[in-house]
Design an enzyme around this catalytic site. Structure first.
Site, PDB file in Angstrom:
ATOM      1  NE  ARG A   1      18.401 -22.001 -11.916  1.00  0.00           N
ATOM      2  CZ  ARG A   1      17.214 -21.448 -12.113  1.00  0.00           C
ATOM      3  NH1 ARG A   1      16.914 -20.282 -11.581  1.00  0.00           N
ATOM      4  NH2 ARG A   1      16.299 -22.069 -12.820  1.00  0.00           N
TER       5      ARG A   1
ATOM      6  CD  GLU B   1      18.593 -24.245 -19.747  1.00  0.00           C
ATOM      7  OE1 GLU B   1      19.831 -24.437 -19.768  1.00  0.00           O
ATOM      8  OE2 GLU B   1      17.961 -24.081 -18.694  1.00  0.00           O
TER       9      GLU B   1
ATOM     10  NE  ARG C   1      22.468 -24.360 -10.102  1.00  0.00           N
ATOM     11  CZ  ARG C   1      21.723 -24.444 -11.188  1.00  0.00           C
ATOM     12  NH1 ARG C   1      22.141 -23.895 -12.316  1.00  0.00           N
ATOM     13  NH2 ARG C   1      20.557 -25.061 -11.178  1.00  0.00           N
TER      14      ARG C   1
END
Length: 164
Positions: free
Chosen positions: A54, A62, A96
């Protein structure tokens, strides 16, 4: 106080992590497997273990937001076929790795903001990245070229469109 069997379990767990993890933060040699969206990608190292990164300090549109596909494509263009270096080893609540991805010493995180492909994350303390975002906004590039009604911060969009 831990007994011997508990210590052995902890030791085995630590050894398992040490032998299956990829290079340490700041080292190069990662390759792109695929881009998930404009702020996360799956990478691989010489040991063949895939993991999700990330991008630190940025937030991209998104999936169903305007400019989401453009943002994803931009990140892929920056990373595809390159030897990638990572700075940062913390993890987010989804496991992540949070990192700055570098190509030839350049921060891809910065380039995503600078090109108008992502916002600076709302909790970022980076003045440099906020300045890059302001320049992109003033130049009306990337997502900043969209009509204002289509430029909703991803964190606000997620609140109004919760995952099912």
């Amino acid at each position: 106080m831990m007994n011997n069997s508990m210590w052995r379990l902890v030791l085995v767990f630590c050894l398992l992590i040490a032998t299956t993890s990829c290079s340490q933060a700041g080292e190069a040699g990662y390759q792109l497997v695929y881009v998930q969206d404009g702020d996360s990608a799956v990478l691989c190292c010489d040991k063949g273990k895939q993991f999700t990164v990330r991008l630190l300090d940025i937030d991209a549109p998104e999936k169903h937001q305007p400019y989401a596909e453009d943002s994803k494509a931009r990140l892929e263009r920056f990373l595809k076929g390159e030897s990638l270096a990572l700075r940062g080893s913390k993890r987010d609540r989804y496991g992540r790795r949070l990192a700055v991805i570098e190509v030839n010493g350049e921060s891809i995180n910065d380039k995503m903001v600078e090109s108008g492909a992502a916002w600076v994350w709302k909790y970022s303390k980076s003045k440099r990245m906020r300045a890059l975002q302001q320049e992109a906004k003033e130049s009306a590039i990337g997502l900043w070229a969209l009509p204002e009604a289509q430029r909703q911060n991803p964190w606000e969009w997620r609140q109004s469109h919760p995952r099912k």
